[in-house]
Design a protein around this motif. Structure first.
Motif, mmCIF file in Angstrom:
data_model
loop_
_atom_site.group_PDB
_atom_site.id
_atom_site.type_symbol
_atom_site.label_atom_id
_atom_site.label_comp_id
_atom_site.label_asym_id
_atom_site.label_seq_id
_atom_site.Cartn_x
_atom_site.Cartn_y
_atom_site.Cartn_z
ATOM 1 N N TRP A 83 0.833 -1.207 0.000
ATOM 2 C CA TRP A 83 0.000 0.000 0.000
ATOM 3 C C TRP A 83 0.868 1.258 0.000
ATOM 4 O O TRP A 83 0.597 2.211 -0.740
ATOM 5 C CB TRP A 83 -0.931 -0.026 1.218
ATOM 6 N N GLU A 130 1.096 4.246 -2.851
ATOM 7 C CA GLU A 130 0.956 5.667 -2.508
ATOM 8 C C GLU A 130 2.174 6.467 -2.966
ATOM 9 O O GLU A 130 2.048 7.581 -3.462
ATOM 10 C CB GLU A 130 0.763 5.834 -0.996
ATOM 11 N N ASP A 172 1.906 6.979 -6.703
ATOM 12 C CA ASP A 172 0.898 8.009 -7.000
ATOM 13 C C ASP A 172 1.457 9.403 -6.738
ATOM 14 O O ASP A 172 1.257 10.334 -7.522
ATOM 15 C CB ASP A 172 -0.360 7.800 -6.152
#
Length: 95
Positions: free
Chosen positions: A28, A32, A35
Motif C-alpha cells: 500500500w 501511494e 501516485d
C-alpha cells in the motif's frame, strides 16, 4: 507437551498474520509513493509549461513596447512627435 505445541502454533499464526499485515502495508505504501511521484511529475511539467509561457509573454511584451513598434503604431493612428513648445509640464501642488 501439548501446552508447548499449542503455544508454538499460536506464535506461528501470529507471526504469519503479522507478516501478512506488514506485507500489505508495504504494498500500500509503495502504491501511494508511486501516485505521489506521478502527481509530482505532472505538477513539475505544468510548472515548466507556465515558466515557458511566462518567458514567451515577456518577450512579446518587450517587442510590443519597443520604441520602434510604439512609433509605428502611433504613426498608424495619425499621431506624431511633439513639436518644440507643445510639451507642457504641470508642477505638483505640493512643491
Amino acid at each position: 507437551m501439548s501446552h508447548g505445541v499449542g503455544s508454538w502454533v499460536l506464535a506461528m499464526i501470529l507471526s504469519v498474520l503479522t507478516s501478512l499485515v506488514l506485507g500489505l502495508s508495504l504494498v500500500w505504501l509503495n502504491i501511494e509513493r508511486m501516485d505521489m511521484a506521478y502527481n509530482l511529475r505532472k505538477l513539475q511539467g505544468e510548472l515548466d509549461g507556465r515558466a515557458t509561457l511566462t518567458a514567451k509573454l515577456e518577450v512579446e511584451r518587450d517587442r510590443l513596447m519597443s520604441p520602434y513598434e510604439l512609433g509605428r503604431k502611433a504613426e498608424a493612428m495619425g499621431m506624431r512627435g511633439a513639436r518644440p513648445g507643445q510639451i507642457r509640464r504641470i508642477e505638483e501642488a505640493g512643491r
